[in-house]
Design an enzyme around this catalytic site. Structure first.
Site, PDB file in Angstrom:
ATOM      1  N   GLY A  40       0.825  -1.209   0.000  1.00  0.00           N
ATOM      2  CA  GLY A  40       0.000   0.000   0.000  1.00  0.00           C
ATOM      3  C   GLY A  40       0.852   1.249   0.000  1.00  0.00           C
ATOM      4  O   GLY A  40       0.433   2.304  -0.474  1.00  0.00           O
ATOM      5  N   CYS A  43       0.970   6.104   0.027  1.00  0.00           N
ATOM      6  CA  CYS A  43      -0.402   6.561  -0.198  1.00  0.00           C
ATOM      7  C   CYS A  43      -1.354   6.012   0.852  1.00  0.00           C
ATOM      8  O   CYS A  43      -2.116   6.754   1.470  1.00  0.00           O
ATOM      9  CB  CYS A  43      -0.872   6.153  -1.592  1.00  0.00           C
ATOM     10  SG  CYS A  43      -2.600   6.559  -1.911  1.00  0.00           S
ATOM     11  N   GLY A 180       1.185  21.104   1.871  1.00  0.00           N
ATOM     12  CA  GLY A 180       1.090  22.276   2.726  1.00  0.00           C
ATOM     13  C   GLY A 180      -0.319  22.801   2.875  1.00  0.00           C
ATOM     14  O   GLY A 180      -0.787  23.074   3.990  1.00  0.00           O
ATOM     15  N   VAL A 181      -1.044  22.939   1.757  1.00  0.00           N
ATOM     16  CA  VAL A 181      -2.394  23.519   1.853  1.00  0.00           C
ATOM     17  C   VAL A 181      -3.371  22.537   2.491  1.00  0.00           C
ATOM     18  O   VAL A 181      -4.326  22.951   3.157  1.00  0.00           O
ATOM     19  CB  VAL A 181      -2.914  24.005   0.479  1.00  0.00           C
ATOM     20  CG1 VAL A 181      -1.998  25.094  -0.086  1.00  0.00           C
ATOM     21  CG2 VAL A 181      -3.090  22.869  -0.509  1.00  0.00           C
ATOM     22  N   ARG A 263       8.499  16.008  -2.240  1.00  0.00           N
ATOM     23  CA  ARG A 263       9.004  14.669  -1.992  1.00  0.00           C
ATOM     24  C   ARG A 263      10.053  14.313  -3.038  1.00  0.00           C
ATOM     25  O   ARG A 263       9.950  14.704  -4.204  1.00  0.00           O
ATOM     26  CB  ARG A 263       7.867  13.639  -2.015  1.00  0.00           C
ATOM     27  CG  ARG A 263       6.834  13.886  -0.922  1.00  0.00           C
ATOM     28  CD  ARG A 263       5.734  12.839  -0.941  1.00  0.00           C
ATOM     29  NE  ARG A 263       6.223  11.499  -0.674  1.00  0.00           N
ATOM     30  CZ  ARG A 263       6.457  11.023   0.551  1.00  0.00           C
ATOM     31  NH1 ARG A 263       6.264  11.778   1.628  1.00  0.00           N
ATOM     32  NH2 ARG A 263       6.903   9.781   0.719  1.00  0.00           N
ATOM     33  N   HIS A 435     -29.903  18.486 -12.049  1.00  0.00           N
ATOM     34  CA  HIS A 435     -30.143  19.677 -11.237  1.00  0.00           C
ATOM     35  C   HIS A 435     -30.785  19.295  -9.906  1.00  0.00           C
ATOM     36  O   HIS A 435     -31.715  18.483  -9.884  1.00  0.00           O
ATOM     37  CB  HIS A 435     -31.083  20.632 -11.989  1.00  0.00           C
ATOM     38  CG  HIS A 435     -31.444  21.856 -11.203  1.00  0.00           C
ATOM     39  ND1 HIS A 435     -30.556  22.883 -11.008  1.00  0.00           N
ATOM     40  CD2 HIS A 435     -32.596  22.203 -10.553  1.00  0.00           C
ATOM     41  CE1 HIS A 435     -31.155  23.826 -10.280  1.00  0.00           C
ATOM     42  NE2 HIS A 435     -32.387  23.430  -9.990  1.00  0.00           N
TER      43      HIS A 435
END
Length: 457
Positions: A40, A43, A180-181, A263, A435
């Site tokens: 894995g 991630c 970071g965000v 990274r 919609h």
């Protein structure tokens, strides 16, 4: 010492490695999958899945904090860090067990240990070797830092941030890219005083500038401080705090400093060069079919130059397994791979930015349209601001789609299909979107570029 022969030997069990192993086994090949930690990879265990679990917890925190705005009596009493960690680890554990079961069901031999590539091609693990008719290198990436900035104590990388036992009161984040965000968004929702430092002029500098500006506005409204266009100088720490000096002379102090400057490829010390693999800045050089310079050795994922995305590695792993089998698969170009930053609001894109399209085709040959989510009913219900920006060639196909807003990452697949199939806005405009959905906003942008906007002037 013993040697084990397989049709395919895969070094690295992350997204690219296990995808190659699963597809090859599905095609009837005998496969050995060598992984020094847990299948894995980053991630599943230290990246995509655990951080998105935290982002969901952050979304729930915001809902609890602001429920009264929509008539729901809620209260936000804080974050139980241990309980959030348990929730996150439970999700990771369940997905890991599922992946292990899938690999076992395919008859793949999993080898636990640190592998080293040797000519042959073969991979050595301890005293044993695993020889393959082909070998796939999928060793992934590791967190980077800056020269002179050592990780440890209150100076942490993203994997350490996941293991914090308490939510910090304040944090400085060095780097305004995806990692970071996303952590800025998580921590701010948890009540943390957050400052992002980014050397370039915008957050998410690889995105279209309209997307970056929309995210910056949203982060300012959320109280996330941004120091853009200023470089890091130095950092020091005590038992109680970390201090950062910026190149413009500004001093910042917080509980933790998260280093999120990207990274790097995990290729050092694995015998790649001795086995005939050419490296460039640590990345593996391949041809356009992901073959390395060594015969019957392939490379996929974060060690191949390009965007470091789990789904890119996954697609490349499948591609290589099919290429080895002689199926002549199609490799998706890097610019056709969707990107999503799962902060609040989300930022998603596929294809070219307006600036890149203008550079490729000429400014007069490109037309862009930007639709504000303020006109979208579902976005209003969700309480999210944002934009939908579509870039097309004049009288030609859509070449870029850029989205900002909560949950817009779910729309990016439609955008990928439009670009991948070189659809013209006129081709897409007749198709109706349900919609009320946020997908209607993408439909409105296509309508506008087709010359018949309905909800925009």
């Amino acid at each position: 010492m013993s040697d084990h022969a397989f049709d395919l030997v895969v070094l690295g069990g992350g997204s690219g490695g296990y995808a190659a192993a699963l597809r090859a086994a599905e095609l009837g090949r005998s496969v050995a999958l060598i992984e020094k930690s847990l299948v894995g990879g980053t991630c599943l265990h230290r990246g995509c899945i655990p951080t998105k679990a935290l982002l969901h917890a952050a979304e729930v925190a915001e809902s609890a904090r602001h429920g009264s705005a929509i008539g729901i009596r809620t209260s936000f009493e804080g974050v139980d860090a241990a309980a959030v960690r348990s929730y996150r680890e439970g999700i990771v554990h369940k997905k890991h067990k599922g992946l292990e079961g899938l690999i076992k069901a395919r008859g793949i031999t999993v080898v636990a240990g640190e592998g080293r590539l040797e000519p042959g091609p073969r991979v050595r693990v301890g005293e044993d070797t695993y020889t393959g008719a082909d070998v796939v290198l999928a060793t992934g990436s590791t967190s980077r830092t800056l020269p002179g900035l050592e990780l440890g104590g209150r100076i942490i990388a993203s994997e350490h941030a996941l293991d914090l036992e308490e939510v910090p009161r304040s944090a400085i984040i060095l780097g305004g890219g995806v990692i970071g965000v996303e952590f800025a968004s998580i921590w701010r929702s948890f009540g943390v005083d957050v400052t992002i430092v980014e050397a370039l002029d915008h957050l998410l500098p690889a995105e279209d500038v309209a997307s970056s500006k929309a995210l910056e506005r949203a982060f300012r409204r959320r109280g996330i401080t941004q120091r853009l266009g200023v470089r890091f100088g130095s950092a020091s720490q005590t038992a109680d705090a970390v201090s950062v000096e910026l190149a413009d002379g500004t001093s910042l102090t917080a509980d933790v400093l998260l280093v999120a400057v990207g990274r790097g490829p995990a290729t050092a010390g694995m015998g790649f060069e001795d086995a005939g693999i050419e490296l460039e800045r640590g990345f593996v050089r391949t041809d356009d079919r992901l073959r390395t310079g060594a015969a019957h050795v392939w490379a996929v994922g974060d060690i191949v130059p390009g965007p470091q995305l789990a789904h890119r590695g996954f697609q490349q792993g499948i591609f290589v397994a099919e290429e080895i089998a002689g199926l002549a698969p199609v490799l998706v170009a890097d610019e056709m791979i969707p990107k999503v930053a799962y902060c609040s609001p989300e930022v998603a894109s596929v294809g070219l930015t307006e600036a890149a399209a203008a550079e490729s085709f000429g400014a007069d040959a490109v037309h862009a349209y930007e639709y504000n989510l303020a006109g979208n009913g579902k976005s209003e219900i969700l309480g999210t601001a944002g934009i939908i920006k579509v870039v097309r060639r004049v009288d030609g196909p859509v070449v870029g789609v850029h989205l900002v807003g909560d949950r817009v990452g779910e729309l990016i697949t439609e955008a990928q299909l439009a670009i991948g199939w070189e659809a013209h806005p006129e081709d897409i405009a007749p198709f109706i979107h349900a919609h009320p959905t946020q997908s209607e906003a993408l439909g409105e942008a296509f309508l506008a570029l087709a010359g018949k906007p309905l909800h925009a002037l």
